[in-house]
Write a protein that holds these residues in place. Structure first.
Motif, mmCIF file in Angstrom:
data_model
loop_
_atom_site.group_PDB
_atom_site.id
_atom_site.type_symbol
_atom_site.label_atom_id
_atom_site.label_comp_id
_atom_site.label_asym_id
_atom_site.label_seq_id
_atom_site.Cartn_x
_atom_site.Cartn_y
_atom_site.Cartn_z
ATOM 1 N N HIS A 72 0.822 -1.209 0.000
ATOM 2 C CA HIS A 72 0.000 0.000 0.000
ATOM 3 C C HIS A 72 0.854 1.255 0.000
ATOM 4 O O HIS A 72 0.352 2.342 0.242
ATOM 5 C CB HIS A 72 -0.930 0.027 1.217
ATOM 6 N N HIS A 73 2.123 1.094 -0.257
ATOM 7 C CA HIS A 73 2.988 2.266 -0.281
ATOM 8 C C HIS A 73 3.982 2.156 -1.430
ATOM 9 O O HIS A 73 4.234 1.086 -1.955
ATOM 10 C CB HIS A 73 3.731 2.405 1.052
ATOM 11 N N ARG A 74 4.515 3.301 -1.794
ATOM 12 C CA ARG A 74 5.519 3.370 -2.847
ATOM 13 C C ARG A 74 6.634 4.292 -2.346
ATOM 14 O O ARG A 74 6.372 5.381 -1.834
ATOM 15 C CB ARG A 74 4.908 3.924 -4.131
ATOM 16 N N ILE A 75 7.858 3.841 -2.494
ATOM 17 C CA ILE A 75 9.013 4.636 -2.058
ATOM 18 C C ILE A 75 9.628 5.286 -3.290
ATOM 19 O O ILE A 75 10.034 4.610 -4.230
ATOM 20 C CB ILE A 75 10.041 3.767 -1.329
ATOM 21 N N THR A 76 9.666 6.607 -3.274
ATOM 22 C CA THR A 76 10.223 7.369 -4.386
ATOM 23 C C THR A 76 11.168 8.427 -3.821
ATOM 24 O O THR A 76 10.770 9.246 -3.005
ATOM 25 C CB THR A 76 9.099 8.063 -5.186
ATOM 26 N N ASN A 77 12.429 8.393 -4.249
ATOM 27 C CA ASN A 77 13.440 9.362 -3.808
ATOM 28 C C ASN A 77 13.512 9.474 -2.283
ATOM 29 O O ASN A 77 13.605 10.552 -1.723
ATOM 30 C CB ASN A 77 13.180 10.744 -4.413
ATOM 31 N N SER A 119 11.218 9.073 -0.069
ATOM 32 C CA SER A 119 9.976 9.393 0.640
ATOM 33 C C SER A 119 8.945 8.291 0.382
ATOM 34 O O SER A 119 8.918 7.671 -0.673
ATOM 35 C CB SER A 119 9.414 10.751 0.191
ATOM 36 N N VAL A 120 8.121 8.075 1.379
ATOM 37 C CA VAL A 120 7.105 7.028 1.305
ATOM 38 C C VAL A 120 5.763 7.675 0.991
ATOM 39 O O VAL A 120 5.354 8.634 1.651
ATOM 40 C CB VAL A 120 7.014 6.242 2.633
ATOM 41 N N ARG A 121 5.115 7.144 -0.015
ATOM 42 C CA ARG A 121 3.794 7.650 -0.383
ATOM 43 C C ARG A 121 2.809 6.487 -0.286
ATOM 44 O O ARG A 121 3.008 5.433 -0.889
ATOM 45 C CB ARG A 121 3.817 8.203 -1.806
ATOM 46 N N TYR A 122 1.749 6.665 0.491
ATOM 47 C CA TYR A 122 0.724 5.640 0.649
ATOM 48 C C TYR A 122 -0.361 5.835 -0.409
ATOM 49 O O TYR A 122 -0.759 6.964 -0.684
ATOM 50 C CB TYR A 122 0.121 5.688 2.053
ATOM 51 N N GLU A 123 -0.781 4.741 -0.987
ATOM 52 C CA GLU A 123 -1.831 4.801 -2.002
ATOM 53 C C GLU A 123 -2.657 3.531 -1.962
ATOM 54 O O GLU A 123 -2.204 2.481 -1.524
ATOM 55 C CB GLU A 123 -1.246 5.001 -3.391
#
Length: 131
Positions: free
Chosen positions: A69-74, A76-80
């Protein structure tokens, strides 16, 4: 977006074109509709001498549900929310009241169609449905 309607319209269009080629039926022989309306007074005119595609059940595909349920980009963790995969169960009925043989032939042709194309994507369908 009306994704379920688009998916059923894709199947209806593809099946209708297949029926036209195989059985020399006129365009519009395969329609989306509620097969339960055949028994109602006055509402069944559009369903006479047609193959009717009716959505009878929707089920979530649980085997594809275990995604993060999350994506790590640069860093930072973004929940989606993960995508939802659905199974749409349809019923194809042939309503030729005075020509039962035509109904059986249309159902047989429908089975042939789905045996030949049992998976629909934007890439294996008509250009009108491509994303």
């Amino acid at each position: 977006m009306e994704i379920i309607h688009t998916a059923l319209t894709l199947i209806q269009t593809e099946l209708d074109q297949y029926v036209q080629r195989q059985l020399q039926q006129p365009a519009g022989t395969v329609v989306l509709g509620n097969v339960a309306m055949i028994e109602s007074e006055g509402n069944n005119v559009d369903l006479l001498n047609k193959a009717i595609i009716t959505l009878v059940n929707i089920e979530e595909e649980s085997t594809l549900k275990n995604v993060p349920h999350h994506r790590i980009t640069n860093g930072s963790v973004r929940y989606e929310n993960p995508p939802i995969v659905l199974n749409l169960y349809i019923l194809v009925s042939a309503n030729f009241p005075t020509r039962y043989g035509d109904s059986l032939e249309l159902i047989s042709t429908t089975l042939e169609f789905f045996q030949g194309q049992n998976h629909f994507t934007p890439f294996n369908s008509r250009p009108i449905f491509r994303i």
